[in-house]
Every structure is written in C-alpha cells, then in structure tokens.
Design an enzyme around this catalytic site. Sequence first.
Site, short mmCIF file in Angstrom:
data_model
loop_
_atom_site.label_atom_id
_atom_site.label_comp_id
_atom_site.label_asym_id
_atom_site.label_seq_id
_atom_site.Cartn_x
_atom_site.Cartn_y
_atom_site.Cartn_z
N LYS A 90 1.94 -29.70 29.34
CA LYS A 90 2.00 -30.16 30.73
C LYS A 90 2.91 -31.38 30.84
CE LYS A 90 -1.11 -31.51 34.55
NZ LYS A 90 -2.51 -31.80 34.92
N SER A 165 -4.26 -29.52 39.17
CA SER A 165 -2.84 -29.78 39.14
C SER A 165 -2.10 -29.03 38.04
CB SER A 165 -2.60 -31.28 38.96
OG SER A 165 -3.06 -31.72 37.68
N SER A 189 -8.34 -30.41 36.80
CA SER A 189 -6.96 -29.92 36.74
C SER A 189 -6.65 -28.98 35.59
CB SER A 189 -5.99 -31.11 36.67
OG SER A 189 -6.00 -31.83 37.88
#
Length: 518
Positions: A90, A165, A189
């Site tokens: 990420k 997210s 997330s």
Amino acid sequence: MSQQDNSRQDDLVRLSAAEMADKIRNKEVSSRELVEAELKVIESAEPSIQAFLHISKDEALAQADAFDKKHASGDTEGLPELAGVPIAVKDMIVTKGIETTAASKILEGWVPPYDATVITKIKAAGMPILGKTNLDEFAQGSSTEHSAYTTTHNPWDTERVPGGSGGGSASAVASFEAPVALGTDTGGSIRQPGALTGTVGVKPTYGGVSRFGAIAMASSLDQIGPVSRTVLDAALLHELIGGYDEHDSTSIPKPLPSIVKAAREGQKMDLKGVKVGLIKEISGEGFQPGVQARFDEALKALQNMGAEVVEVSCPHLSYALGAYYIIMPSEVSSNLARYDGMRYGLRVMPPTGTDQTAANMMAATREAGFGDEVKRRIILGTYALSAGYYDAWYGSAQKVRTLIIRDYENAFKQCDVLVSPTSPSTAFKFGEKMDDPLTMYLEDVATIPANLAGVPAMSIPAGLSDDGLPVGFQFFAPQMRDDLMYKPAAALEAALDQARGGPMLQSLKTPWLESLAK
C-alpha cells in the site's frame, strides 16, 4: 510465448502464497518466474482494475534474481516461509527508492530515503516488491474514490468500489495481480476492502507490528497488516512482519504468539472447546439481508465444528462511530500539519499580486495539494482540538474510548473470540455515496471499534450475497492474542471452501487471466 507457457503462468498466479513458497523450496519454480507471471497479470488487468499507483518492475525482477542466486547456493537457512514470494505494498508505507505518495498530490514525486520496518523485513525475506497500491488519499475514505490519481475498481464488478482506504491492495490480491499485500488499518481500511473484494484482511494488535515508516494518519489508531487470499497466507505474512521494533515507541516489547501454528490447527476444522461471542450491538438492524444471511450461515458452520456460540453485549459500541470521528480527525489535523510546502513534497507559490509570504505559500500549497475529504477531516479535527471545545469533544471521545476498551475486556472474560459482520453492505457503485459523507462513514461501523480498543481483528470471505457480491465475516481477539482468532478463522474458511467446492475467488470471472491463458 507459447500457450503452454501462458497456461503455466495462469496456474502459478492462482496459487496461494503458501503454495508458491512450497514450489520455491522444492525448486519447481523460481522467484523470478513468479514475478514475471504476476507482472503479466498486472499488465493485462490494470486497465480494468487500476490497483497500482506504481509498478516496480525492474526492482522486483532484481530482488527476485538476488533471491534465486541465494537459493541456488543453498544460503537460505533461517529465512521465513514466504521467502521469494512477490508482494504488493500500500502506498501509505514508505519504500526506499520507490515513489511513495499516500495517493496525494502533496507528496507527488517523493522518493523516500529509507524503508519502513515492515519493508526491511520483507526485503530481508527475499520477497520482491511488485509495486505500490492505490488508496484513498492519506488513507481517508471507505471506497478508494478519494485517491488523487485514479479510482480502483472491484474485480467482482468493475462498476463498483473495492472498499477503502486500502482498495488497491485488496483488489490486487483479489484479481491475482499479487498473492499477498501489505495494508494499513485505521478504522477498517484492511478489513472493509477485504469484505468487499472477497479477500482476507487482518488488523493486528495495536503495537504488534511496527508502524515505523507508515505515513501517519491517526497515530493512536493506525496499524499495518496483511492482505491475502487465505487465512494461512495472512498468518505467514503477519508472523513475518510482526514483533518488537525499537524505532516505534508504541511497539510492544513482547514476542508474537504462534500465529501460523494456530492457522494450521484451524485447518483441521475441530473447534471443540472454542467459545465464540456474538456481539449483540454489531448485527441485525442496518445490515443488508444478504450480508446478515451469510453471516448467520457462517456462524452455524462454526457451531457444526464444535464451537460454542454465546451472545455478549458491548453496550458502548453504539458510541464508537461518534468517538472515532472526533479522535481520528483530531489526529489527522495534527499529523498533516507537517505538509506545508517548506520541507518536502509539493510547493505552490501564492498567485501574482498576493504577498509572497511563508504563510501564503503554505495556504496555497495545502489548497492545491489536499483533496476535499482530507480538507474536511482537517477542519473537523482542528475544530475539535480548538480552545473551548477540547474537553467537550476530544476529551469526551477519549472517555468513550476507555469504556469501549472495558467492554471488550469484559466480553473476552466470557469467550475466546468475538464475531460480527465486517461491513453492513456489499460493494456499492461509484459515486453512490460520494455526496453523503455521513453515509460513507457508516460503512466502517463494524470495524472501527477494534481500532479504538487496539484489539486484533480479521475479516474473511463468508460467501456471496444475493447480489452476487462478497460478504465478510469478522473475528476479534484480545490484545496480543492474535493467534486466538486465526484458529476459528482458518476452520471457517476450510468449512466454507469444502461446502462450495473450492475457494470463493475461483468463481470470480477474470477476463485478464483468461486472455493470458490463450
């Protein structure tokens, strides 16, 4: 490339990370071959999925070659089980020499001079980094629609969001662009995108995995964790990245429990003696019927394997959402103050005719560099921390947080693990909730409590809802007892796979893979 070679690549990328690792150890496949196979999938899938912000092809191949050379010489003793298996990261986690933006224009072009601790560990394990995955800007969102660069699509329906997210990491793993990935979880997330894409997402105990090198959103809530297609893969990655780190002041100076052992024990599908607590406050009203139906079926499967299910109450969880959306924006306001155009990242000078002062430059930089959702949360947090409101808002929210921690402590006196649905709904269409922030915030109603309490939590696929989209089943465990949730999670995964005749992701239509196999 011959059809036989294409077919082999298709077979390789469909393997779990543990299966890839077995083939590497047995010298049936090289790390470079796995990286090349994944890069082929990425090339084919990305026009549809857009999971990656940066693809580090040259770096991944060089890392794979270095591992293969080491493996050929027999110098791999002591390496973790996932050695040589490729991974996606990420873009909230810093990577030396690879652009890291947190999906924000304000960090566009920033190349970190150091690695996060978790990156140091995966590099030491010889795991090639395929690239950096998309997210909501600074991890602020529940749909990955707030990225400054692109919108990631859900592999199950490319007209729908993958959650947020960390939608980029979840979609990359679900679409077979990577076998495993790293994410960050501040209020769900990792787990909420896991539920929406049919992947496994884990938020470890707060402090159980180093946060050094994770770009801060809300420091008392953020946690790095694994994204995978199986519970065992998550356990293997979790055990690799976990443990004490002197660079992180919140890191817990205790060894990790035997996570991988617990996952493998769970695969035997024997849960006699395991007590599962059904959280009364996180189910039923507000959850889509299909979500609740799959959850109820999964709960029954746990009972069929010998688990005892009892209902428990965590009465203050109904205040969790409100407390979170005071604490989190307050910490966002503080953490994002460093992005001022002075030291690194974007710098925008004031327009002609405006005083060319440092204050005006900072205002112009932040106006151009931050998106609407980030600005909204900065404003909320600044208000909550302002003189005259601090005790009434932030102070009160922290008191609620303490009550939630006590709720979990009391609940775990009655059972080994707690369970709930992961997300109240399946994946929604792009734009459906963008104009209604409060409705978007409600997507995290079931995941937020774990972050407030600092307890570990995991989402695994529970099946498909009536609309044909994935549903997540969530486990919670006591602090630093992450192993307790891995056993029932692995058992449930095995039982559901057995009932459906294979992993749920096998039913996912993947035209990008089918085109490669021809």
